[in-house]
Design a protein around this motif. Structure first.
Motif, short mmCIF file in Angstrom:
data_model
loop_
_atom_site.label_atom_id
_atom_site.label_comp_id
_atom_site.label_asym_id
_atom_site.label_seq_id
_atom_site.Cartn_x
_atom_site.Cartn_y
_atom_site.Cartn_z
N GLU A 1 0.83 -1.20 0.00
CA GLU A 1 0.00 0.00 0.00
C GLU A 1 0.87 1.25 0.00
OE1 GLU A 1 -2.51 -0.36 3.36
OE2 GLU A 1 -3.85 -1.85 2.44
N LEU A 2 1.96 1.20 0.76
CA LEU A 2 2.86 2.35 0.80
C LEU A 2 3.50 2.58 -0.56
CD1 LEU A 2 3.98 4.42 2.81
CD2 LEU A 2 5.88 2.87 3.22
N ILE A 3 3.88 1.48 -1.23
CA ILE A 3 4.47 1.62 -2.57
C ILE A 3 3.43 2.17 -3.55
CG2 ILE A 3 5.40 0.31 -4.51
CD1 ILE A 3 6.75 -1.54 -2.49
N ALA A 4 2.19 1.67 -3.46
CA ALA A 4 1.14 2.17 -4.35
C ALA A 4 0.85 3.64 -4.08
CB ALA A 4 -0.14 1.33 -4.15
N LEU B 1 3.76 10.17 -6.27
CA LEU B 1 4.88 10.51 -7.14
C LEU B 1 4.38 10.95 -8.51
CD1 LEU B 1 7.97 10.55 -7.16
CD2 LEU B 1 7.92 8.24 -8.10
N GLN B 2 3.36 10.25 -9.01
CA GLN B 2 2.77 10.66 -10.28
C GLN B 2 2.18 12.06 -10.18
OE1 GLN B 2 4.20 8.30 -12.55
NE2 GLN B 2 2.30 8.80 -13.56
N ASP B 3 1.46 12.32 -9.06
CA ASP B 3 0.88 13.65 -8.88
C ASP B 3 1.96 14.72 -8.82
OD1 ASP B 3 -1.58 12.44 -8.82
OD2 ASP B 3 -1.72 12.39 -6.62
N LEU B 4 3.01 14.44 -8.05
CA LEU B 4 4.08 15.43 -7.94
C LEU B 4 4.81 15.61 -9.27
CD1 LEU B 4 5.58 14.51 -4.45
CD2 LEU B 4 4.25 16.53 -5.04
N GLU C 1 10.37 11.33 -1.65
CA GLU C 1 11.07 10.10 -1.97
C GLU C 1 11.98 9.66 -0.81
OE1 GLU C 1 13.07 10.84 -5.63
OE2 GLU C 1 11.34 10.29 -6.85
N GLU C 2 12.63 10.64 -0.15
CA GLU C 2 13.46 10.28 1.01
C GLU C 2 12.61 9.71 2.13
OE1 GLU C 2 15.63 13.72 2.09
OE2 GLU C 2 17.00 13.64 0.37
N ARG C 3 11.47 10.38 2.43
CA ARG C 3 10.58 9.87 3.48
C ARG C 3 10.05 8.49 3.11
NH1 ARG C 3 8.43 15.07 3.26
NH2 ARG C 3 6.58 14.26 2.21
N PHE C 4 9.69 8.34 1.86
CA PHE C 4 9.18 7.05 1.43
C PHE C 4 10.25 5.97 1.55
CE2 PHE C 4 9.29 4.07 -2.12
CZ PHE C 4 8.16 3.33 -1.84
N ASP C 5 11.46 6.30 1.08
CA ASP C 5 12.54 5.31 1.17
C ASP C 5 12.81 4.92 2.61
OD1 ASP C 5 12.82 5.30 -1.56
OD2 ASP C 5 14.39 6.83 -1.58
N ARG C 6 12.81 5.93 3.51
CA ARG C 6 13.03 5.61 4.93
C ARG C 6 11.91 4.76 5.48
NH1 ARG C 6 14.59 11.13 5.27
NH2 ARG C 6 12.57 11.62 6.20
N GLU C 7 10.66 5.12 5.15
CA GLU C 7 9.52 4.37 5.67
C GLU C 7 9.51 2.95 5.12
OE1 GLU C 7 6.10 3.80 7.97
OE2 GLU C 7 7.62 5.38 7.97
N ARG D 1 10.54 -2.74 5.76
CA ARG D 1 11.22 -3.95 5.30
C ARG D 1 12.13 -4.51 6.38
NH1 ARG D 1 12.57 -2.01 -0.93
NH2 ARG D 1 10.48 -2.48 -1.77
N ASN D 2 12.78 -3.62 7.15
CA ASN D 2 13.59 -4.10 8.27
C ASN D 2 12.72 -4.82 9.29
OD1 ASN D 2 15.92 -3.07 7.15
ND2 ASN D 2 15.78 -1.13 8.24
#
Length: 486
Positions: free
Chosen positions: A208-211, A217-220, A401-407, A412-413
């Protein structure tokens, strides 16, 4: 209530019996008054007198117990170490499927009695020749915890049975272990299912987070493209307007240049007219001087003329010259008075109109240049604003993208930690079933020791009982003798 008379026959008989008993004790104890207290000396003296009774009873009991111990079959001791299953919760704590003490209590109080009864019934049905329930009973099991404190979650199934009954012990231990596993596996499956549900929820949250990330990301990116399109549109509009203004400016400059050339041409024409005027004025003066100078010369020539024909000829020549001079003078004067002034007035009008048009075009050029400057200023402001919005959206996109990558990395961890925790799900197991840990011959020694202790106790009891019986007989015989004497 009446007082008891001490002189009654019964009291006298009792007194004589006590006196007779005291005669058998040492001198220092003969005068003791009879009371209800127990004398340790009396007891020791009784034991000394009845020592052969004690020895006989002790020997007989010990011999019988030892004989019974020798008749017992040699038993082996069997133990099955059971490691209670474990699982790790979502907080990382390792828990047992069931507390060891609770499992010991449950097995001892409910599970094992029921299983022994069921197995005894099955054994009796399989072997009808077994007449008693005792013969058909399976080996007993004692459930204990290890003495060491570091063996958490471990319990021991202990049994003692003849070596020939090893298969029955293994069967019984296996059945107990299967029963424990049946319940613990259910508990373990429940925990696994719950844990797998947590892992599935974590995976679903990551998806869900990826979606969501893809959508946002598309909106931005769309907004970013829109901002870039705005900048391109502003640049395109500015380019078109700038081209129009540059065209108007170039046209105005060209017109100014044309008007300036016309002005120069007109000024040159006016200068030539002035030169023409000066020339004509000089010619007029010259012609006037010629005409004025020509009359005296004509009169002198008439006076000096010798013949009439020559006079006529001279007159004709002078008339013609004078007429020509007057004609030229008239033409010069006419050109000075009419042609030059009209042409100068016309050129001056043209010059004024040209100057007016030049000033008009210059004002228009200034306005166009001012519009171009304002256009550049507006374009720079709009471009700066659009670039600022573009930079903000790019920064927002980068931060997102940074927040998403961290989240996502955090999720995943957590998922990897949960998946690694699945390795801590351990079912209840036994490393070995009914391991033979040695002979149970100490049971015979125990029976012999207990027989000796029991023989000693029975011997002491027999000694006192014999003493009591002897005293009772003495008192009875004394009483009868006193009754016969009286």
């Amino acid at each position: 209530m009446t007082e008891e008379n001490p002189d009654t026959p019964h009291n006298r008989q009792t007194q004589r019996a006590l006196t007779s008993r005291d005669a058998k004790f040492p001198e220092e104890y003969r005068d003791r008054t009879a009371d209800d207290e127990i004398s340790l000396i009396d007891l020791w003296l009784v034991l000394l007198r009845r020592r052969w009774v004690i020895v006989g009873v002790f020997a007989a009991t010990t011999a019988l117990g030892s004989a019974y111990a020798l008749t017992q079959d040699s038993e082996e001791r069997f133990v099955t170490p059971v490691q209670i299953g474990q699982y790790m919760d979502e907080e990382g704590n390792i828990n047992s499927l069931e507390p060891a003490q609770q499992l010991v209590t449950r097995l001892s109080e409910s599970v094992l009695p029921a299983m022994r009864h069921r197995l005894a019934t099955e054994l009796a049905e399989e072997d009808p020749d077994l007449d008693t329930h005792q013969e058909a009973a399976p080996p007993s099991i004692k459930v204990t915890l290890p003495d060491e404190e570091n063996h958490e979650g471990l319990l021991l199934l202990r049994s003692s049975a003849p070596l020939a009954n090893t298969p029955e012990v293994e069967l019984f231990h296996n059945n107990v272990l299967d029963l424990i596993n049946e319940q613990h596996n259910n508990l373990l499956d429940i925990e696994k299912t719950r844990f797998e549900s947590i892992i599935a929820n974590e995976k679903m949250e990551i998806d869900e987070l990826i979606a969501e990330r893809y959508q946002r990301l598309q909106d931005l990116e769309n907004k970013l493209e829109g901002a870039k399109d705005d900048i391109d549109e502003i640049a395109s509009e500015h380019s078109i307007q700038k081209q129009k203004l540059e065209h108007h400016i170039a046209d105005a400059e060209a017109r100014i240049e044309g008007f300036e050339k016309q002005q120069e041409q007109i000024q040159e024409k006016i200068a030539r007219l002035e030169q023409r005027r000066e020339f004509l004025q000089g010619r007029e003066t010259t012609l006037s001087e010629l005409i004025s100078d020509f009359r005296p010369a004509e009169l002198r020539s008439l006076e000096d003329t010798e013949s009439l024909s020559n006079v006529a000829t001279g007159m004709m020549l002078r008339g013609s010259l004078t007429a020509n001079l007057h004609y030229q003078l008239s033409a010069v004067r006419e050109e000075l008075s009419l042609g030059l002034d009209e042409r100068r007035s016309e050129l001056e009008d043209r010059l004024l109109r040209n100057q007016y048009n030049l000033q008009t075009v210059q004002r228009e050029l200034a306005e166009r240049r001012n519009e171009a400057a304002q256009l550049e200023d507006r374009f720079e402001r709009k471009k700066s604003e659009a670039e600022r919005k573009l930079a903000e959206r790019e920064l927002r996109l980068e931060q997102f993208e940074e927040r998403f990558d961290r989240e996502v990395q955090r999720k995943r961890n957590e998922l990897r930690v949960l998946e690694r925790r699945q390795d801590h799900f351990q079912p209840t197991s036994a490393s070995v079933i009914a391991a033979n840990i040695g002979s149970g011959d100490d049971r015979r020694s125990l029976i012999a020791a207990l027989s000796a202790v029991l023989g000693l106790m029975l011997g002491v009891f027999g000694a006192f009982f014999a003493e009591l019986h002897n005293r009772a007989r003495e008192m009875l015989s004394l009483g009868q003798s006193s009754a016969e004497d009286s």
